[in-house]
Design a protein around this motif. Structure first.
Motif, PDB file in Angstrom:
ATOM      1  N   HIS A 277      53.617  57.046  76.696  1.00  0.00           N
ATOM      2  CA  HIS A 277      53.641  58.237  76.333  1.00  0.00           C
ATOM      3  C   HIS A 277      53.043  58.571  75.073  1.00  0.00           C
ATOM      4  CE1 HIS A 277      56.609  59.717  79.501  1.00  0.00           C
ATOM      5  NE2 HIS A 277      57.104  58.487  79.483  1.00  0.00           N
ATOM      6  N   GLU A 278      52.922  57.710  74.053  1.00  0.00           N
ATOM      7  CA  GLU A 278      52.256  58.019  72.985  1.00  0.00           C
ATOM      8  C   GLU A 278      50.627  58.092  73.315  1.00  0.00           C
ATOM      9  OE1 GLU A 278      52.687  58.293  69.873  1.00  0.00           O
ATOM     10  OE2 GLU A 278      54.982  58.161  69.927  1.00  0.00           O
ATOM     11  N   ARG A 280      49.743  59.239  76.290  1.00  0.00           N
ATOM     12  CA  ARG A 280      49.619  60.621  76.597  1.00  0.00           C
ATOM     13  C   ARG A 280      49.690  61.865  75.900  1.00  0.00           C
ATOM     14  NH1 ARG A 280      47.495  61.776  81.297  1.00  0.00           N
ATOM     15  NH2 ARG A 280      48.855  61.768  82.993  1.00  0.00           N
ATOM     16  N   LEU A 281      50.643  61.679  74.838  1.00  0.00           N
ATOM     17  CA  LEU A 281      50.598  62.814  73.679  1.00  0.00           C
ATOM     18  C   LEU A 281      49.269  62.808  73.013  1.00  0.00           C
ATOM     19  CD1 LEU A 281      53.955  61.618  72.420  1.00  0.00           C
ATOM     20  CD2 LEU A 281      53.592  64.044  73.223  1.00  0.00           C
ATOM     21  N   GLU A 285      46.765  66.154  72.972  1.00  0.00           N
ATOM     22  CA  GLU A 285      46.482  66.895  71.853  1.00  0.00           C
ATOM     23  C   GLU A 285      45.057  66.953  71.691  1.00  0.00           C
ATOM     24  OE1 GLU A 285      48.139  66.577  67.153  1.00  0.00           O
ATOM     25  OE2 GLU A 285      48.351  64.858  68.260  1.00  0.00           O
ATOM     26  N   HIS A 327      55.304  67.145  77.266  1.00  0.00           N
ATOM     27  CA  HIS A 327      54.568  66.553  76.089  1.00  0.00           C
ATOM     28  C   HIS A 327      54.014  67.583  75.241  1.00  0.00           C
ATOM     29  CE1 HIS A 327      54.509  63.285  79.024  1.00  0.00           C
ATOM     30  NE2 HIS A 327      54.424  62.635  77.995  1.00  0.00           N
ATOM     31  N   TRP A 330      57.111  68.649  73.179  1.00  0.00           N
ATOM     32  CA  TRP A 330      57.460  67.485  72.049  1.00  0.00           C
ATOM     33  C   TRP A 330      56.375  67.621  70.790  1.00  0.00           C
ATOM     34  CZ3 TRP A 330      55.059  63.598  69.283  1.00  0.00           C
ATOM     35  CH2 TRP A 330      55.863  62.736  68.935  1.00  0.00           C
ATOM     36  N   LEU A 331      55.268  67.983  71.348  1.00  0.00           N
ATOM     37  CA  LEU A 331      54.078  68.014  70.019  1.00  0.00           C
ATOM     38  C   LEU A 331      54.405  69.559  69.188  1.00  0.00           C
ATOM     39  CD1 LEU A 331      50.823  67.078  72.254  1.00  0.00           C
ATOM     40  CD2 LEU A 331      51.986  65.802  69.985  1.00  0.00           C
TER      41      LEU A 331
END
Length: 350
Positions: A277-278, A280-281, A285, A327, A330-331
Protein backbone atom coordinates in the motif's frame (compact mmCIF):
# COMPACT_ATOMS: atom_id res chain seq x y z
CA UNK A 1 7.81 -10.56 -3.25
CA UNK A 2 7.71 -11.94 0.27
CA UNK A 3 6.49 -15.54 0.16
CA UNK A 4 4.72 -17.10 3.09
CA UNK A 5 5.05 -20.74 4.00
CA UNK A 6 1.87 -22.70 3.25
CA UNK A 7 0.45 -24.63 6.17
CA UNK A 8 -0.95 -27.12 3.66
CA UNK A 9 0.99 -27.91 0.50
CA UNK A 10 -2.05 -29.67 -0.97
CA UNK A 11 -4.20 -26.59 -0.41
CA UNK A 12 -1.63 -24.28 -2.00
CA UNK A 13 -1.23 -26.58 -4.98
CA UNK A 14 -5.00 -26.61 -5.50
CA UNK A 15 -4.97 -22.80 -5.55
CA UNK A 16 -1.99 -22.59 -7.92
CA UNK A 17 -3.32 -25.20 -10.34
CA UNK A 18 -6.83 -23.78 -10.53
CA UNK A 19 -8.24 -26.84 -8.79
CA UNK A 20 -10.45 -27.36 -5.77
CA UNK A 21 -8.93 -28.34 -2.42
CA UNK A 22 -9.99 -31.28 -0.31
CA UNK A 23 -11.74 -31.09 3.03
CA UNK A 24 -8.91 -31.10 5.57
CA UNK A 25 -8.60 -31.87 9.26
CA UNK A 26 -6.39 -28.94 10.23
CA UNK A 27 -5.81 -30.31 13.70
CA UNK A 28 -7.92 -32.16 16.28
CA UNK A 29 -11.35 -30.55 16.45
CA UNK A 30 -10.84 -28.19 13.49
CA UNK A 31 -11.73 -28.68 9.82
CA UNK A 32 -11.27 -26.67 6.62
CA UNK A 33 -14.16 -27.06 4.16
CA UNK A 34 -13.92 -25.46 0.68
CA UNK A 35 -17.24 -24.13 -0.61
CA UNK A 36 -17.45 -23.24 -4.33
CA UNK A 37 -18.15 -19.73 -5.59
CA UNK A 38 -19.89 -19.37 -8.96
CA UNK A 39 -18.08 -17.69 -11.83
CA UNK A 40 -15.53 -15.56 -9.99
CA UNK A 41 -11.73 -15.91 -9.90
CA UNK A 42 -11.57 -16.71 -6.17
CA UNK A 43 -13.32 -20.05 -6.95
CA UNK A 44 -14.05 -21.02 -3.34
CA UNK A 45 -14.33 -19.78 0.21
CA UNK A 46 -12.75 -21.75 3.04
CA UNK A 47 -15.27 -22.42 5.79
CA UNK A 48 -13.79 -23.54 9.10
CA UNK A 49 -15.68 -25.97 11.30
CA UNK A 50 -14.88 -25.96 15.03
CA UNK A 51 -16.00 -29.03 16.93
CA UNK A 52 -18.09 -28.46 20.06
CA UNK A 53 -19.34 -30.95 22.68
CA UNK A 54 -22.84 -30.83 21.16
CA UNK A 55 -22.16 -30.01 17.52
CA UNK A 56 -20.06 -27.64 15.49
CA UNK A 57 -19.56 -23.89 14.95
CA UNK A 58 -18.49 -22.53 11.57
CA UNK A 59 -16.54 -19.44 10.56
CA UNK A 60 -18.22 -18.01 7.44
CA UNK A 61 -20.74 -19.85 5.29
CA UNK A 62 -20.42 -19.39 1.52
CA UNK A 63 -22.80 -18.11 -1.17
CA UNK A 64 -26.41 -19.21 -1.18
CA UNK A 65 -26.40 -21.66 -4.08
CA UNK A 66 -27.40 -25.31 -4.16
CA UNK A 67 -23.85 -26.24 -5.12
CA UNK A 68 -22.40 -24.34 -2.16
CA UNK A 69 -24.95 -25.74 0.29
CA UNK A 70 -24.26 -29.26 -0.94
CA UNK A 71 -20.49 -28.83 -0.67
CA UNK A 72 -20.76 -27.49 2.87
CA UNK A 73 -23.09 -30.33 3.88
CA UNK A 74 -20.73 -32.89 2.33
CA UNK A 75 -17.74 -31.35 4.09
CA UNK A 76 -19.51 -31.42 7.42
CA UNK A 77 -20.39 -35.07 6.86
CA UNK A 78 -16.70 -35.90 6.29
CA UNK A 79 -16.02 -34.25 9.66
CA UNK A 80 -18.77 -36.38 11.22
CA UNK A 81 -21.58 -33.81 11.35
CA UNK A 82 -24.83 -32.87 9.67
CA UNK A 83 -26.05 -29.37 8.82
CA UNK A 84 -28.48 -29.71 11.72
CA UNK A 85 -25.46 -29.93 14.08
CA UNK A 86 -24.35 -26.35 13.36
CA UNK A 87 -24.76 -24.30 16.54
CA UNK A 88 -23.18 -20.99 15.47
CA UNK A 89 -22.24 -19.16 12.26
CA UNK A 90 -19.47 -16.61 12.92
CA UNK A 91 -19.55 -14.27 9.93
CA UNK A 92 -16.34 -12.35 9.29
CA UNK A 93 -18.20 -9.80 7.13
CA UNK A 94 -21.35 -9.32 5.05
CA UNK A 95 -20.04 -9.96 1.56
CA UNK A 96 -22.13 -12.69 -0.11
CA UNK A 97 -19.39 -15.33 -0.18
CA UNK A 98 -19.17 -15.16 3.61
CA UNK A 99 -22.69 -14.28 4.72
CA UNK A 100 -24.87 -15.64 1.92
CA UNK A 101 -25.71 -19.09 3.35
CA UNK A 102 -25.94 -18.02 7.00
CA UNK A 103 -29.71 -17.54 6.95
CA UNK A 104 -30.39 -20.87 5.29
CA UNK A 105 -28.14 -22.67 7.76
CA UNK A 106 -30.03 -21.07 10.64
CA UNK A 107 -33.35 -22.18 9.15
CA UNK A 108 -32.14 -25.78 9.07
CA UNK A 109 -30.22 -25.99 12.35
CA UNK A 110 -31.37 -23.17 14.61
CA UNK A 111 -27.78 -21.87 14.79
CA UNK A 112 -27.16 -18.33 15.98
CA UNK A 113 -25.56 -15.90 13.53
CA UNK A 114 -22.87 -13.50 14.77
CA UNK A 115 -21.84 -10.30 12.98
CA UNK A 116 -20.15 -7.01 13.89
CA UNK A 117 -22.61 -4.10 14.43
CA UNK A 118 -20.96 -1.97 11.72
CA UNK A 119 -21.80 -4.59 9.10
CA UNK A 120 -25.18 -5.41 10.61
CA UNK A 121 -26.26 -1.79 10.07
CA UNK A 122 -25.62 -2.16 6.34
CA UNK A 123 -27.76 -5.23 5.73
CA UNK A 124 -31.05 -3.58 4.78
CA UNK A 125 -29.59 -1.08 2.31
CA UNK A 126 -27.45 -3.76 0.69
CA UNK A 127 -29.83 -6.69 0.44
CA UNK A 128 -33.42 -5.41 0.85
CA UNK A 129 -35.20 -5.06 -2.50
CA UNK A 130 -36.94 -1.88 -1.31
CA UNK A 131 -33.65 -0.14 -0.49
CA UNK A 132 -31.17 -1.23 -3.12
CA UNK A 133 -32.17 1.35 -5.76
CA UNK A 134 -31.01 4.13 -3.43
CA UNK A 135 -27.67 2.36 -2.98
CA UNK A 136 -27.19 2.12 -6.75
CA UNK A 137 -28.01 5.82 -7.10
CA UNK A 138 -25.40 6.69 -4.46
CA UNK A 139 -22.81 4.56 -6.26
CA UNK A 140 -23.64 6.31 -9.53
CA UNK A 141 -23.07 9.71 -7.90
CA UNK A 142 -19.70 8.53 -6.59
CA UNK A 143 -18.72 7.33 -10.06
CA UNK A 144 -19.77 10.64 -11.64
CA UNK A 145 -17.56 12.49 -9.19
CA UNK A 146 -14.77 10.04 -9.98
CA UNK A 147 -14.89 10.96 -13.66
CA UNK A 148 -16.17 7.63 -15.00
CA UNK A 149 -17.12 7.98 -18.70
CA UNK A 150 -20.84 8.67 -19.12
CA UNK A 151 -21.36 5.75 -21.49
CA UNK A 152 -20.33 3.23 -18.80
CA UNK A 153 -21.90 4.86 -15.74
CA UNK A 154 -25.08 2.80 -15.51
CA UNK A 155 -23.28 -0.48 -16.14
CA UNK A 156 -20.70 0.19 -13.46
CA UNK A 157 -23.19 1.57 -10.92
CA UNK A 158 -25.19 -1.66 -10.96
CA UNK A 159 -22.27 -4.03 -11.51
CA UNK A 160 -22.60 -5.89 -8.20
CA UNK A 161 -26.39 -6.25 -8.16
CA UNK A 162 -26.26 -9.75 -9.65
CA UNK A 163 -24.56 -11.20 -6.58
CA UNK A 164 -27.34 -10.04 -4.22
CA UNK A 165 -29.25 -13.15 -5.25
CA UNK A 166 -26.61 -15.32 -3.57
CA UNK A 167 -27.70 -14.12 -0.13
CA UNK A 168 -30.49 -15.23 2.19
CA UNK A 169 -31.27 -12.05 4.12
CA UNK A 170 -30.82 -12.81 7.81
CA UNK A 171 -30.41 -10.41 10.70
CA UNK A 172 -27.77 -11.54 13.19
CA UNK A 173 -28.81 -13.04 16.52
CA UNK A 174 -25.66 -11.76 18.17
CA UNK A 175 -23.63 -8.60 17.60
CA UNK A 176 -19.94 -9.30 18.09
CA UNK A 177 -17.80 -6.41 19.30
CA UNK A 178 -14.04 -5.97 19.31
CA UNK A 179 -12.50 -8.07 22.07
CA UNK A 180 -15.58 -10.23 22.70
CA UNK A 181 -14.97 -13.79 23.81
CA UNK A 182 -17.31 -16.02 21.84
CA UNK A 183 -18.01 -18.52 24.61
CA UNK A 184 -17.78 -21.62 22.42
CA UNK A 185 -17.19 -24.66 24.68
CA UNK A 186 -13.67 -25.98 24.26
CA UNK A 187 -12.47 -22.83 22.46
CA UNK A 188 -11.13 -19.50 23.70
CA UNK A 189 -12.09 -17.65 20.55
CA UNK A 190 -11.83 -13.84 20.68
CA UNK A 191 -13.02 -11.27 18.17
CA UNK A 192 -10.79 -8.62 16.62
CA UNK A 193 -12.50 -5.78 14.77
CA UNK A 194 -10.55 -5.27 11.55
CA UNK A 195 -12.38 -2.68 9.42
CA UNK A 196 -11.25 -1.77 5.92
CA UNK A 197 -12.40 -4.48 3.50
CA UNK A 198 -15.80 -3.95 5.10
CA UNK A 199 -16.70 -1.59 7.96
CA UNK A 200 -17.42 -4.48 10.31
CA UNK A 201 -14.88 -7.08 9.26
CA UNK A 202 -13.93 -9.45 12.07
CA UNK A 203 -10.97 -11.76 12.63
CA UNK A 204 -10.97 -14.39 15.39
CA UNK A 205 -7.91 -15.32 17.40
CA UNK A 206 -7.48 -18.46 19.49
CA UNK A 207 -4.53 -17.72 21.81
CA UNK A 208 -4.18 -21.18 23.31
CA UNK A 209 -4.15 -22.92 19.93
CA UNK A 210 -2.17 -19.99 18.42
CA UNK A 211 -4.52 -19.61 15.46
CA UNK A 212 -5.88 -16.58 13.60
CA UNK A 213 -9.03 -16.89 11.48
CA UNK A 214 -8.35 -13.92 9.23
CA UNK A 215 -11.35 -13.81 6.88
CA UNK A 216 -10.38 -11.54 3.98
CA UNK A 217 -8.25 -9.22 6.15
CA UNK A 218 -4.95 -11.04 5.55
CA UNK A 219 -4.58 -13.51 2.68
CA UNK A 220 -1.57 -15.52 1.54
CA UNK A 221 -1.01 -13.89 -1.88
CA UNK A 222 -3.59 -11.32 -2.91
CA UNK A 223 -4.65 -8.21 -1.03
CA UNK A 224 -8.32 -7.56 -0.26
CA UNK A 225 -10.17 -4.72 -1.95
CA UNK A 226 -10.20 -1.66 0.29
CA UNK A 227 -12.41 0.90 -1.43
CA UNK A 228 -14.50 4.01 -0.95
CA UNK A 229 -18.16 3.26 -1.74
CA UNK A 230 -21.56 4.34 -0.39
CA UNK A 231 -21.37 1.94 2.57
CA UNK A 232 -17.70 2.41 3.42
CA UNK A 233 -16.18 4.47 6.19
CA UNK A 234 -14.89 7.90 5.08
CA UNK A 235 -11.26 6.74 5.06
CA UNK A 236 -11.31 2.94 4.76
CA UNK A 237 -7.62 2.60 3.90
CA UNK A 238 -6.63 4.31 7.15
CA UNK A 239 -8.91 1.91 9.01
CA UNK A 240 -7.44 -1.06 7.17
CA UNK A 241 -3.81 -0.15 7.82
CA UNK A 242 -4.57 0.41 11.51
CA UNK A 243 -6.31 -2.97 11.63
CA UNK A 244 -3.32 -4.66 9.99
CA UNK A 245 -1.13 -3.26 12.76
CA UNK A 246 -3.63 -4.56 15.32
CA UNK A 247 -3.45 -8.17 14.12
CA UNK A 248 0.30 -8.11 13.56
CA UNK A 249 0.92 -8.15 17.30
CA UNK A 250 -0.65 -11.58 17.76
CA UNK A 251 1.84 -14.39 18.14
CA UNK A 252 0.21 -17.22 16.19
CA UNK A 253 1.52 -20.33 14.50
CA UNK A 254 -1.00 -20.44 11.67
CA UNK A 255 -3.27 -18.06 9.75
CA UNK A 256 -6.54 -19.46 8.43
CA UNK A 257 -7.87 -17.13 5.72
CA UNK A 258 -11.15 -17.37 3.83
CA UNK A 259 -9.49 -17.75 0.42
CA UNK A 260 -6.39 -19.24 -1.20
CA UNK A 261 -4.63 -21.33 1.48
CA UNK A 262 -3.54 -21.43 5.10
CA UNK A 263 -0.08 -20.06 5.92
CA UNK A 264 2.38 -19.56 8.78
CA UNK A 265 4.04 -16.11 8.88
CA UNK A 266 1.49 -13.52 9.99
CA UNK A 267 3.87 -10.64 10.78
CA UNK A 268 5.84 -11.03 7.56
CA UNK A 269 2.68 -11.12 5.46
CA UNK A 270 1.27 -8.04 7.21
CA UNK A 271 4.53 -6.17 6.60
CA UNK A 272 4.37 -7.08 2.91
CA UNK A 273 0.77 -5.91 2.54
CA UNK A 274 1.56 -2.62 4.27
CA UNK A 275 4.56 -2.11 1.99
CA UNK A 276 2.34 -2.80 -1.03
CA UNK A 277 0.00 0.00 0.00
CA UNK A 278 2.91 2.37 0.57
CA UNK A 279 4.07 1.63 -2.98
CA UNK A 280 0.58 2.17 -4.34
CA UNK A 281 0.24 5.47 -2.48
CA UNK A 282 3.55 6.65 -3.96
CA UNK A 283 2.49 5.58 -7.45
CA UNK A 284 -0.79 7.49 -7.14
CA UNK A 285 0.88 10.58 -5.74
CA UNK A 286 3.32 10.54 -8.66
CA UNK A 287 0.46 10.25 -11.17
CA UNK A 288 -1.35 13.22 -9.63
CA UNK A 289 1.80 15.34 -9.56
CA UNK A 290 2.38 14.63 -13.25
CA UNK A 291 -1.05 15.99 -14.22
CA UNK A 292 -2.61 19.44 -14.05
CA UNK A 293 -5.70 18.24 -12.22
CA UNK A 294 -6.77 14.62 -12.69
CA UNK A 295 -9.85 12.55 -11.94
CA UNK A 296 -9.87 9.40 -9.88
CA UNK A 297 -10.83 7.36 -12.95
CA UNK A 298 -7.99 8.73 -15.06
CA UNK A 299 -5.60 8.09 -12.18
CA UNK A 300 -6.75 4.48 -12.01
CA UNK A 301 -6.14 3.98 -15.74
CA UNK A 302 -2.49 5.04 -15.30
CA UNK A 303 -1.67 2.64 -12.46
CA UNK A 304 -0.06 -0.78 -12.58
CA UNK A 305 -2.61 -3.57 -12.35
CA UNK A 306 -2.31 -7.34 -12.63
CA UNK A 307 -3.44 -7.10 -16.26
CA UNK A 308 -3.75 -4.34 -18.90
CA UNK A 309 -6.54 -1.86 -18.06
CA UNK A 310 -8.43 -2.51 -21.30
CA UNK A 311 -8.75 -6.22 -20.44
CA UNK A 312 -10.18 -5.67 -16.96
CA UNK A 313 -13.94 -6.53 -16.81
CA UNK A 314 -16.26 -3.63 -16.06
CA UNK A 315 -17.21 -4.71 -12.55
CA UNK A 316 -13.52 -4.99 -11.67
CA UNK A 317 -12.85 -1.56 -13.17
CA UNK A 318 -15.35 -0.16 -10.72
CA UNK A 319 -13.49 -1.86 -7.88
CA UNK A 320 -10.21 -0.48 -9.23
CA UNK A 321 -11.66 3.03 -9.37
CA UNK A 322 -13.04 2.86 -5.85
CA UNK A 323 -9.82 1.37 -4.50
CA UNK A 324 -7.86 4.17 -6.17
CA UNK A 325 -10.24 6.62 -4.49
CA UNK A 326 -9.46 5.09 -1.10
CA UNK A 327 -5.77 5.82 -1.65
CA UNK A 328 -6.50 9.37 -2.85
CA UNK A 329 -8.58 10.00 0.27
CA UNK A 330 -5.78 8.67 2.48
CA UNK A 331 -3.30 11.06 0.82
CA UNK A 332 -5.78 13.93 1.13
CA UNK A 333 -6.22 13.28 4.84
CA UNK A 334 -2.45 13.61 5.28
CA UNK A 335 -2.27 16.86 3.29
CA UNK A 336 -0.27 15.26 0.48
CA UNK A 337 -3.02 15.85 -2.10
CA UNK A 338 -5.99 18.19 -2.36
CA UNK A 339 -9.36 17.80 -4.05
CA UNK A 340 -11.41 20.39 -5.94
CA UNK A 341 -15.00 19.12 -5.66
CA UNK A 342 -17.15 18.93 -8.76
CA UNK A 343 -18.55 16.60 -11.36
CA UNK A 344 -15.92 15.27 -11.56
CA UNK A 345 -13.67 15.97 -8.58
CA UNK A 346 -10.16 16.95 -9.61
CA UNK A 347 -7.05 16.02 -7.66
CA UNK A 348 -3.91 18.15 -7.29
CA UNK A 349 -0.71 18.08 -5.24
CA UNK A 350 -1.25 19.76 -1.87
Amino acid sequence: MTMVTPASEAQREAWRSGGFPEVERVRPGLWSIPVPLPAIPLRYVLVYALELPDGVAIVDAGWNTEEAYGALAAGLKIAGYEMTDVKAVLVTHIHPDHYGLAGRIREVSGAWIGLHPADSRLLRDRYDDDAVDALVAQERTLLVRSGVPRETLDELAGASMMIRHYVTMAKPDRLIEDGDRLGLPGWDLRAIWTPGHSPGHLCFVEPERRLLFSGDHVLAKITPIVAVHPQSAPNPLADYLDALAAVRKFDVDEVLPAHEYRFLELAERVDHVMAHHEERLAEIETAVRAADGITCWDTATRLTWSRPWETIPSFMRRAANNETLAHLVWLEARDRLRRIPGEPDLWYPA
